[in-house]
Design a protein around this motif. Structure first.
Motif, PDB file in Angstrom:
ATOM      1  N   SER A   1      46.545  33.074  52.140  1.00 23.93           N
ATOM      2  CA  SER A   1      46.972  32.399  53.316  1.00 23.93           C
ATOM      3  C   SER A   1      45.856  32.923  54.304  1.00 23.93           C
ATOM      4  CB  SER A   1      48.261  33.149  53.981  1.00 23.93           C
ATOM      5  OG  SER A   1      49.329  32.434  53.253  1.00 23.93           O
TER       6      SER A   1
ATOM      7  N   ILE B   1      48.674  27.436  59.242  1.00 19.96           N
ATOM      8  CA  ILE B   1      48.420  28.358  58.097  1.00 19.96           C
ATOM      9  C   ILE B   1      47.993  27.501  56.925  1.00 19.96           C
ATOM     10  CG2 ILE B   1      49.313  29.848  56.280  1.00 19.96           C
ATOM     11  CD1 ILE B   1      51.390  31.014  58.831  1.00 19.96           C
ATOM     12  N   ASP B   2      46.780  27.848  56.271  1.00 23.90           N
ATOM     13  CA  ASP B   2      46.642  27.041  55.077  1.00 23.90           C
ATOM     14  C   ASP B   2      46.496  28.331  53.884  1.00 23.90           C
ATOM     15  OD1 ASP B   2      44.847  23.970  54.465  1.00 23.90           O
ATOM     16  OD2 ASP B   2      46.213  25.092  52.987  1.00 23.90           O
ATOM     17  N   SER B   3      46.351  27.641  52.671  1.00 21.26           N
ATOM     18  CA  SER B   3      46.105  28.583  51.472  1.00 21.26           C
ATOM     19  C   SER B   3      44.689  28.247  50.995  1.00 21.26           C
ATOM     20  CB  SER B   3      46.933  28.409  50.357  1.00 21.26           C
ATOM     21  OG  SER B   3      47.121  27.092  49.948  1.00 21.26           O
TER      22      SER B   3
ATOM     23  N   ASN C   1      49.890  20.972  55.850  1.00 24.80           N
ATOM     24  CA  ASN C   1      50.506  22.173  55.797  1.00 24.80           C
ATOM     25  C   ASN C   1      51.578  22.403  57.076  1.00 24.80           C
ATOM     26  OD1 ASN C   1      50.233  23.221  53.397  1.00 24.80           O
ATOM     27  ND2 ASN C   1      49.050  24.800  53.920  1.00 24.80           N
ATOM     28  N   ARG C   2      51.076  21.462  57.967  1.00 23.80           N
ATOM     29  CA  ARG C   2      52.080  21.417  59.499  1.00 23.80           C
ATOM     30  C   ARG C   2      53.441  20.893  59.172  1.00 23.80           C
ATOM     31  NH1 ARG C   2      50.012  22.437  64.147  1.00 23.80           N
ATOM     32  NH2 ARG C   2      47.981  22.408  64.441  1.00 23.80           N
TER      33      ARG C   2
ATOM     34  N   SER D   1      43.000  34.918  60.662  1.00 25.16           N
ATOM     35  CA  SER D   1      43.227  36.277  59.728  1.00 25.16           C
ATOM     36  C   SER D   1      43.577  35.743  58.325  1.00 25.16           C
ATOM     37  CB  SER D   1      44.519  36.879  60.313  1.00 25.16           C
ATOM     38  OG  SER D   1      45.547  36.006  60.452  1.00 25.16           O
TER      39      SER D   1
ATOM     40  N   PRO E   1      45.719  37.621  56.189  1.00 24.93           N
ATOM     41  CA  PRO E   1      46.688  38.831  56.138  1.00 24.93           C
ATOM     42  C   PRO E   1      46.529  39.843  54.971  1.00 24.93           C
ATOM     43  CG  PRO E   1      47.666  36.884  57.137  1.00 24.93           C
ATOM     44  CD  PRO E   1      46.442  36.577  56.634  1.00 24.93           C
TER      45      PRO E   1
ATOM     46  N   LYS F   1      45.095  32.316  58.109  1.00 24.78           N
ATOM     47  CA  LYS F   1      46.205  32.050  59.686  1.00 24.78           C
ATOM     48  C   LYS F   1      45.327  31.805  60.770  1.00 24.78           C
ATOM     49  CE  LYS F   1      50.186  33.996  61.526  1.00 24.78           C
ATOM     50  NZ  LYS F   1      50.975  35.507  61.520  1.00 24.78           N
TER      51      LYS F   1
ATOM     52  N   LYS G   1      45.587  31.034  64.915  1.00 28.35           N
ATOM     53  CA  LYS G   1      46.544  31.301  65.848  1.00 28.35           C
ATOM     54  C   LYS G   1      46.040  31.000  67.201  1.00 28.35           C
ATOM     55  CE  LYS G   1      50.503  34.206  67.253  1.00 28.35           C
ATOM     56  NZ  LYS G   1      51.230  33.090  67.848  1.00 28.35           N
TER      57      LYS G   1
ATOM     58  N   GLU H   1      49.760  27.139  65.969  1.00 28.02           N
ATOM     59  CA  GLU H   1      49.466  28.139  64.845  1.00 28.02           C
ATOM     60  C   GLU H   1      49.500  27.040  63.624  1.00 28.02           C
ATOM     61  OE1 GLU H   1      52.288  30.880  62.395  1.00 28.02           O
ATOM     62  OE2 GLU H   1      51.455  32.281  63.865  1.00 28.02           O
TER      63      GLU H   1
END
Ligand code: GCU
Length: 621
Positions: A291, A302-304, A34-35, A252, A254, A293, A295, A300
């Motif tokens: 998602s 983020i992955d699902s 995901n980067r 997080s 979100p 997250k 950080k 940062e």
């Protein structure tokens, strides 16, 4: 739902001990999917080198063990500097091959080739910050890769189906980088898999290659999972590479308004627990992904991720504490409808998984090696559960310590990559391995390693059956391996290698374990479009009858929690040589390799439709 099950489920929280140790993030892993990365896919120059003339001098000494390797070493990617200079290779004048992709289906000359091919990619690299770090990430190279950047050896990777990477921070130039890889798909008795398999030995850089540029303190790996469906506690770990300890990371989810900041220890590790009461559980019926997250001060990621639990209770298999039946199908990582071989893209993966879904499947056995990451992530989005396995297949050299280490490396690379995929519920250790003391020891070590790496999933292995000596009508699954795993899985071929389909009417099963039972293979061959009576082998009618007989027999097994018949679609194998019928293809697919549905497809699809109604009755108002 039958009262007995309701009663048992009420007992569940008291009796079910779901071990909550999870897969700890590792420096062996680089989460790159995901980067934002720089793709090194595309055309690579290649030199086919059957005598490895670019690797050994004429005294058969490796050039890369010399202090100053000569220009004749291919990994130096040298050019002539004078009109009189002798140099017997030139990548700039060489042919090219597509990456990702196997070489066998890109060039008729390489269809059967087993040996070394040199790949070379030239590329520039732009670093935002001088302090940034850079890595080259490989999704998978079959089978051995000797990797060099700008003439320097980065390392050797063995194992054709798992990701690996090298840090190149100190070697990368802003212009004119030369990445050279010797790929060798030769088979060896001590390898994993060994010499003998029933699939095509596709060689090459068969998966994505990426340049990953990150800050000097970055989020390398993480793990996250739901410990219990009932109280919805999510535990997450994060690994901050380059940390000295004390750095903060904010984790997080979100959509659930969950945020926590946490300080990493001096290994860069931090753990956090979320109270995810309102989280919607992931399941085939509703493959909900969130998602996640991460950080830090400079980075940062983020992955699902999906949240679910998987467990067994006696002979029951439970997903989110609910009984589950695996309406599965076995799949090789081959999408040859357009003439190619290995899955190359998310699109190829989606095509295979759409074929599986059209069977009413909720499960795929990704045989016999870890598949492309696209397969696992697409399955997760589609709500298809996954069995993932390492190629400890048939007659492995059980007494060779390097063979064991190789198998363990492939296991840890498989788990490292997919430990956060909710769709993956089963790690499998072996396929049809002959029982012996050495094999039992080898697999016992592997099983404990798997549990050490990830105790949140179930273990299995495809075992074999035999008949009772005193009663040939009773098929028995009894194997020391069954004591080590959570689900007793086995392959059987009644009607194909073992008698004719009618034999299934007469066989009963004896599987003496208080564990769920899963049939990881059964099936028979048919050439799509070849029709005749059901007693004529290779006809669709023969295969159709074989499926009808086997499904009726297997459905009588006490504790059956699923099936993954062999196999979704016809696939290439050097063992399948019957002209006009096989023509290098194993024809046990319920689909042809181009997706034509054979009659057996409809038998299986309808069987699963009935199972679906039984296990997922529409909620009556
Ligand atoms: C075995 C094996 C498969 C093989 C199949 C067959 O069970 O696990 O890899 O392809 O049989 O013979 O078709």
């Amino acid at each position: 739902m039958p009262n007995k099950i309701v009663f048992l489920l009420r007992l569940l929280p008291l009796l079910l001990i779901v071990l909550t140790s999870q897969a700890t993030p590792s420096t062996q892993v680089l989460q790159a999917y995901n980067r934002d990365t720089i793709s090194l896919n595309g055309d690579w120059q290649v030199i086919v080198d059957p005598y490895e003339n670019g690797f050994y001098n004429y005294r058969y000494k490796p050039f890369d063990q010399q202090k100053n390797p000569p220009a004749s070493a291919f990994f130096t990617d040298s050019k002539v500097t004078s009109s009189s200079q002798l140099l017997e290779y030139d990548f700039d004048k060489a042919d090219s091959l597509e990456v990702p992709g196997d070489w066998n289906t890109q060039s008729d000359m390489l269809y059967y080739y087993e040996g070394s091919v040199w790949y070379r990619k030239k590329f520039d690299a732009h670093l935002e910050q001088a302090s940034d770090r850079s890595f080259i990430y490989f999704g998978g190279i079959n089978y051995r890769a000797d990797v060099y950047l700008n003439g320097k050896k980065l390392g050797i990777h063995v194992g054709g189906f798992t990701p690996f990477h090298y840090e190149v921070t100190d070697l990368l130039k802003s212009q004119g980088n030369s990445l050279v890889i010797k790929v060798d798909n030769s088979r060896h008795a001590d390898a994993v898999p060994t010499l003998n398999t029933d699939w095509w030995n596709y060689g090459g850089i068969t998966r994505d290659v990426k340049l990953v540029i990150v800050p000097n303190v970055f989020i390398r790996d993480f793990s996250i999972h739901l410990a219990s469906a009932k109280d919805k506690k999510v535990t997450a770990e994060v690994l901050l590479d380059g940390a000295v300890g004390g750095e903060m990371v904010e984790l997080s989810i979100p959509e659930l308004n969950l945020v926590q900041s946490v300080k990493v220890d001096n290994n860069g590790l931090a753990t956090v627990e979320f109270d995810a009461k309102s989280a919607q559980l992931w399941s085939p019926k509703s493959p909900k992904l969130y998602s996640f997250k991460m950080k830090s001060e400079q980075d940062e990621l983020i992955d699902s991720v999906g949240f679910r639990t998987i467990a067994t209770f006696g002979k029951q298999l439970l997903l989110n504490d609910e009984p589950l039946f695996l309406r599965g199908i076995s799949v090789h990582e081959e999408y040859s409808a357009k003439g190619n071989g290995r899955v190359r893209s998310a699109g190829d993966a989606r095509q295979l998984l759409n074929w599986a879904a059209s069977l009413n499947s909720n499960f795929v056995r990704l045989a016999h090696y870890p598949h492309n990451e696209h397969m696992v992530r697409q399955a997760e989005e589609m709500g298809i559960l996954v069995w993932s396995e390492i190629p400890v297949y048939w007659t492995i050299n059980w007494t060779n310590s390097e063979t064991y280490q190789n198998a363990e490396n492939q296991l840890s690379e498989m788990i490292g990559r997919d430990k956060n995929r909710a769709a993956v519920i089963i790690w499998s250790l072996a396929n049809e391995t002959p029982v012996s003391e050495q094999r039992n020891d080898f697999l016992e070590k592997l099983a404990s390693k798997a549990r050490e790496l990830d105790n949140t999933r179930l273990l299995s292995a495809a075992m074999e059956k035999h008949y009772r000596e005193d009663d040939a009508g009773v098929a028995v699954v009894e194997d020391p391996l069954a004591e080590l795993v959570d689900i007793v899985s086995f392959n059987q071929y009644i009607g194909w290698y073992d008698g004719l389909p009618e034999k299934a009417d007469r066989v009963n099963w004896q599987i003496p374990y208080n564990k769920p039972v899963f049939v990881s293979e059964f099936g028979g061959g048919a050439k799509a479009g070849y029709h005749g009576d059901k007693n004529t082998i290779w006809t669709e009618e023969f295969q159709q009858n074989l499926y009808q007989k086997n499904l009726a027999m297997l459905d009588r097994i006490d504790g059956l929690v699923g099936l993954s018949p062999w196999i979704l679609s016809d696939f290439r194998s050097p063992r399948r040589l019957l002209t006009g019928i096989q023509d290098d293809f194993n024809r046990k697919g319920v689909l042809s390799n181009t997706g034509e549905k054979k009659k057996a497809f409809f038998v299986l699809r309808d069987f699963y439709a009935d199972k679906r109604k039984l296990y997922e009755p529409t909620i009556t108002p």
